[in-house]
Design an enzyme around this catalytic site. Structure first.
Site, PDB file in Angstrom:
ATOM      1  N   VAL A 127       0.858  -1.196   0.000  1.00 56.24           N
ATOM      2  CA  VAL A 127       0.000   0.000   0.000  1.00 56.24           C
ATOM      3  C   VAL A 127       0.885   1.234   0.000  1.00 56.24           C
ATOM      4  CG1 VAL A 127      -1.803   1.295   1.211  1.00 56.24           C
ATOM      5  CG2 VAL A 127      -1.763  -1.198   1.356  1.00 56.24           C
ATOM      6  N   LYS A 200      -5.931  -2.008  -2.080  1.00 60.17           N
ATOM      7  CA  LYS A 200      -5.217  -1.257  -1.039  1.00 60.17           C
ATOM      8  C   LYS A 200      -6.152  -0.898   0.125  1.00 60.17           C
ATOM      9  CE  LYS A 200      -1.904   0.503  -4.395  1.00 60.17           C
ATOM     10  NZ  LYS A 200      -1.688   1.533  -5.406  1.00 60.17           N
TER      11      LYS A 200
HETATM   12  N1  HSE Z   1      -0.325   1.302 -10.622  1.00 60.25           N
HETATM   13  C1  HSE Z   1      -0.240   1.593  -9.234  1.00 60.25           C
HETATM   14  C2  HSE Z   1      -0.545   3.088  -9.065  1.00 60.25           C
HETATM   15  C3  HSE Z   1       1.128   1.232  -8.731  1.00 60.25           C
HETATM   16  O1  HSE Z   1      -0.669   3.782 -10.072  1.00 60.25           O
HETATM   17  O2  HSE Z   1      -0.714   3.561  -7.962  1.00 60.25           O
HETATM   18  C4  HSE Z   1       1.240   0.958  -7.297  1.00 60.25           C
HETATM   19  O3  HSE Z   1       0.291   0.078  -6.800  1.00 60.25           O
END
Ligand code: HSE
Length: 411
Positions: A127, A200
């Site tokens: 996260v 998350k």
């Molecule tokens: N693709 C995700 C973001 C990366 O843009 O936050 C990290 O989890």
């Protein structure tokens, strides 16, 4: 000397090896341990790397080697990461992972297996990339009853929305730019449809409230339908549109959790979190509001969080870090439609005057919005506060307008 293995030599896995090598002296002096990478698991060949001799394609070599005390999992995805992590924990190896899908779907089970085998399962990098957030929640804020977590948890969508708000770039152009700059996941749908933020918030909610919240229990909506028109109406009401992940405790101990694009007042600190930055606001009964802010993605920031977990595992080889939550149970997560909210609504109508009257009749205190160059058949308004179920039922019953867009308004 403590030997570790790294499973997956992609962006984050290679970053872990890089950080361990570059900062070897400092890590050794701070941790009082000489941490060495013994194996790197990957199906691809990397013959030109100075550490090419450490690569293996065989997981059994890692799980069967008693010298390997800590395993880093940076393969991503659920399978075979889940099976491999489970076997490592059962073999008495601690695991540090950046894999949010793994933790969001299987966290309670893997934490239990780690406890039963007296090893650690740590996942700070899952996260907020390099932002310290899980350790602060489980340790520094341990004296608090946390009652809400709300934040901007995905950098790619925040970058896209920032481009739409600041430069009036279309959603499609902003997504292309995010991909060109390497922000979006390989499959951008996980970012733009909200699943990345959903995983998350599941991890944050599970940790803060003590019971597993699974991705399928979280109402999840992405940003694919946001238009520049919505951005402009939000601006007219002193708001910006942000993809919000939210979890809060309700009366009776149930949890509300959702991911959705929402109008956020420019007076809120979250409104000024722009570009690829993430921010997580944690609300506790003793501390009040605390905000964690920083780069939520990227090779070295994420690797730095994984390596910190490796160091923690190495320093606690025969002790357990206190990081735990139980399995979720049925009915624990409430129906998001029962949450009280205000909604932003954009609609088409043949007769604006009649539509405005019907809106005022249906929703006492509805606020009609306006924007420069407004289409003659277009109408946007903010409803009063009610349960989302009630508001949606009332919206469906309106006869003089056709609803085209509904967004939440963050209270
Ligand atoms: N693709 C995700 C973001 C990366 O843009 O936050 C990290 O989890």
């Amino acid at each position: 000397m403590v030997y570790i293995a790294v499973m997956g030599h992609g962006v984050v896995g290679s970053g872990v090896v890089e950080v361990l090598q570059q900062n070897h002296a400092g890590i050794t002096s701070r941790s009082k341990e000489d941490i060495r990478v013994k194996y790197i698991l990957d199906l691809r060949e990397f013959p030109d790397l100075p550490y090419a001799d450490r690569f293996t394609k065989d997981f059994e070599v890692i799980v069967g080697d008693p010298e390997v005390k800590v395993v880093v999992e940076t393969m991503g995805g659920l399978h075979p990461a889940y099976e491999y992590v489970k076997r490592c924990l059962r073999a008495g190896k601690s695991v540090a992972t950046s894999n949010k899908e793994l933790v969001a779907c299987k966290g309670a089970e893997l934490l239990r297996i780690a406890r039963d085998n007296n090893v650690n399962f740590l996942f700070e990098a899952s996260v907020g990339g390099g932002i310290p957030i899980l350790r602060p929640i489980s340790q520094c804020l341990a004296a608090n009853d946390i009652f809400e977590i709300v934040g901007i948890l995905n950098g790619t969508t925040n970058f896209i929305l920032t481009k739409m708000i600041r430069e009036q770039m279309s959603f499609a152009d902003a997504l292309t730019l995010a991909q060109e700059l390497g922000y979006a996941e390989r499959d951008p749908s996980a970012d733009i449809e909200g699943q990345d933020a959903c995983r998350k918030i599941c991890i944050l909610a599970s940790l803060a409230f003590g019971k597993h919240v699974y991705p399928e229990q979280v109402g999840t909506d992405g940003i694919t339908k946001i238009t520049l028109t919505d951005v402009e109406y939000a601006g007219s009401d002193n708001c910006v549109i942000k993809l919000i992940g939210r979890a809060k405790i309700l009366d009776g101990g149930h949890i509300f959790s959702a991911v959705y694009p929402a109008l956020v007042s420019r007076e809120s600190q979250l409104s000024s979190v722009d570009d690829v930055f993430n921010a997580v606001m944690v609300r506790g009964n003793a501390i009040g509001d605390v905000i964690f802010y920083g780069r939520g993605a990227g090779k070295l920031p994420t690797a730095s969080a994984v390596v910190a977990d490796v160091i923690d595992c190495v320093k606690h080889l025969s002790a357990r870090k206190y990081l735990f939550w139980e399995d979720g149970k049925e009915g624990y997560v409430s129906d998001p439609l029962e949450d009280n909210t205000r909604l932003y609504v954009r609609a088409k109508t043949e007769d604006k005057t009649a539509a405005a009257e019907e809106i005022r009749r249906t929703f006492e205190d509805a606020r009609i919005l306006s924007r420069p160059c407004e289409d003659r058949q277009e109408l946007a308004f903010i409803t009063p506060m009610s349960t989302e179920r009630t508001l949606r039922r009332e919206l469906a019953a309106l006869t003089s307008l056709r609803v085209e867009s509904i967004l939440h308004v963050l209270d």
